[in-house]
Design an enzyme around this catalytic site. Structure first.
Site, mmCIF file in Angstrom:
data_model
loop_
_atom_site.group_PDB
_atom_site.id
_atom_site.type_symbol
_atom_site.label_atom_id
_atom_site.label_comp_id
_atom_site.label_asym_id
_atom_site.label_seq_id
_atom_site.Cartn_x
_atom_site.Cartn_y
_atom_site.Cartn_z
ATOM 1 N N ASP A 12 -14.359 -5.696 -39.475
ATOM 2 C CA ASP A 12 -13.823 -5.902 -38.124
ATOM 3 C C ASP A 12 -14.967 -6.367 -37.229
ATOM 4 O OD1 ASP A 12 -12.145 -5.718 -35.837
ATOM 5 O OD2 ASP A 12 -12.917 -3.732 -35.393
ATOM 6 N N SER A 13 -14.619 -6.809 -36.044
ATOM 7 C CA SER A 13 -15.644 -7.162 -35.066
ATOM 8 C C SER A 13 -16.468 -5.931 -34.683
ATOM 9 C CB SER A 13 -14.971 -7.719 -33.807
ATOM 10 O OG SER A 13 -14.010 -6.805 -33.331
ATOM 11 N N TYR A 44 -14.664 -10.029 -30.305
ATOM 12 C CA TYR A 44 -14.251 -11.359 -30.759
ATOM 13 C C TYR A 44 -13.148 -11.924 -29.844
ATOM 14 C CZ TYR A 44 -16.426 -10.888 -35.494
ATOM 15 O OH TYR A 44 -17.283 -10.772 -36.552
ATOM 16 N N GLY A 45 -12.374 -11.020 -29.264
ATOM 17 C CA GLY A 45 -11.168 -11.414 -28.522
ATOM 18 C C GLY A 45 -11.336 -12.545 -27.521
ATOM 19 N N CYS A 75 -9.113 -7.020 -38.532
ATOM 20 C CA CYS A 75 -9.304 -7.453 -37.152
ATOM 21 C C CYS A 75 -8.265 -8.532 -36.893
ATOM 22 C CB CYS A 75 -10.707 -8.029 -37.008
ATOM 23 S SG CYS A 75 -11.046 -8.775 -35.405
ATOM 24 N N ASN A 76 -7.489 -8.342 -35.860
ATOM 25 C CA ASN A 76 -6.419 -9.310 -35.573
ATOM 26 C C ASN A 76 -6.979 -10.664 -35.177
ATOM 27 O OD1 ASN A 76 -3.591 -7.687 -35.343
ATOM 28 N ND2 ASN A 76 -5.333 -6.390 -34.882
ATOM 29 N N THR A 77 -8.000 -10.646 -34.306
ATOM 30 C CA THR A 77 -8.579 -11.912 -33.856
ATOM 31 C C THR A 77 -9.236 -12.623 -35.050
ATOM 32 O OG1 THR A 77 -9.085 -10.722 -31.804
ATOM 33 C CG2 THR A 77 -9.972 -12.943 -32.023
ATOM 34 N N GLU A 155 -13.061 1.247 -25.988
ATOM 35 C CA GLU A 155 -14.513 1.244 -26.270
ATOM 36 C C GLU A 155 -15.233 2.329 -25.466
ATOM 37 O OE1 GLU A 155 -16.613 -0.720 -28.188
ATOM 38 O OE2 GLU A 155 -14.941 -1.740 -29.153
ATOM 39 N N CYS A 187 -3.781 -5.403 -32.211
ATOM 40 C CA CYS A 187 -5.222 -5.274 -32.019
ATOM 41 C C CYS A 187 -5.645 -3.934 -32.614
ATOM 42 C CB CYS A 187 -5.545 -5.323 -30.520
ATOM 43 S SG CYS A 187 -7.289 -5.002 -30.169
ATOM 44 N N THR A 188 -6.758 -3.950 -33.315
ATOM 45 C CA THR A 188 -7.204 -2.735 -34.022
ATOM 46 C C THR A 188 -7.444 -1.547 -33.091
ATOM 47 O OG1 THR A 188 -9.424 -3.629 -33.799
ATOM 48 C CG2 THR A 188 -8.329 -3.925 -35.916
ATOM 49 N N HIS A 189 -7.755 -1.817 -31.824
ATOM 50 C CA HIS A 189 -8.062 -0.727 -30.900
ATOM 51 C C HIS A 189 -6.814 -0.005 -30.398
ATOM 52 C CE1 HIS A 189 -11.934 -2.604 -30.923
ATOM 53 N NE2 HIS A 189 -12.418 -1.841 -29.968
#
Ligand code: DGL
Length: 268
Positions: A12-13, A44-45, A75-77, A155, A187-189
């Protein structure tokens, strides 16, 4: 040569992909994993998708040299920007992303065929979820919205409280008003914001994370390729391009368990 005992590469980013790793560990407790977080270049977004594509190719190359038997772009992006190119460039390595599994879950869940998607600016601008959903069913109506501030909140570890609720409400009310019955957390978050998002969307909307579905897909692929590891005592390695201490701090929140060691990596 891909061997059963080799680890799965998950990247992932940053630390967000640990929400996907969590599901992979639950579904496949015998598998060893190398988790790579590109924290030095996160997020990355907001980046150009071409630049993210280059990062994805670099990381898949790195992981393939570590001898992984499969790669998960958690990671989606990263998936939106680089999955296709990575699959083309590393033909002998099974590589999957998180977008198709998430779209599949929504396709299987929606009854009124109105599906919402939230994600980073990069993911939403790529229309990757939109395309994936229409491949499952061309009659699905897709309502997509970039919700970039969510990443900043997560974050900071701020996953509840009045401020995040206010921001979430302004992002999500239009999707609710559109009458969606399923919402993809693209999105992973975002799985960490599930309680806030679910509270706003209410009982009539299923909130879908692609993490579970992705883990199922990993299992299917390893099964079909006879690459499932059957011995116990899996080994987990955590690698990061940025500050290992920061990774350790957030890692626990995302993975749901303690991470004791993070190795710093410099990509060449
Ligand atoms: N991992 C990213 C994603 O799932 C979110 C964080 C970022 O912008 O890098 O799209």
């Amino acid at each position: 040569m891909l061997l059963k005992d080799n680890p799965i590469g998950v990247f992932d980013s940053g630390v967000g992909g640990l929400t996907v790793l969590r599901e992979i560990i639950d579904a496949l407790p015998n598998e060893s994993v190398i988790y790579f977080g590109d924290t030095a270049r996160c997020p990355y977004g907001p980046r150009d998708l071409k630049e993210v594509e280059r990062f994805v190719l670099e990381i898949v190359d790195f992981l393939s040299r570590q001898g992984v038997k499969m790669v998960v772009i958690a990671c989606n992006t990263g998936t939106a920007a680089g999955l296709v190119s990575a699959q083309k460039e590393f033909k002998n390595l099974p590589i999957i992303g998180v977008i198709k599994p998430g779209a599949q879950a929504a396709f299987e869940t929606t009854k009124n065929k109105k599906v919402g998607v939230i994600g980073t600016v990069g993911t939403i601008s790529s229309s990757s979820y939109h395309k994936a959903l229409l491949e499952f069913d061309a009659s699905i109506e897709v309502f997509a919205k970039a919700t970039p501030e969510f990443v900043d909140f997560v974050e900071r570890g701020e996953v509840e409280g009045a401020k995040i609720e206010e921001v979430a409400r302004s992002y999500l009310e239009p999707l609710k008003a559109a009458g969606i019955d399923s919402l993809i957390l693209g999105c992973t978050h975002y799985p960490l914001l599930y309680p806030v998002i679910k509270k706003i969307m209410g009982d009539g909307v299923e909130v879908i994370s692609s993490a579970k579905e992705t883990a199922r897909e990993v299992k299917n692929i390893l099964e079909r390729k006879a690459l499932l590891r059957n011995s116990s005592n899996p080994v987990y390695r955590f690698l990061s391009t940025g500050d290992p201490q920061e990774f350790l701090r957030l890692g626990r929140l995302f993975l749901g368990k303690e991470i004791t060691q993070v190795e710093k990596v410099i990509l060449k």
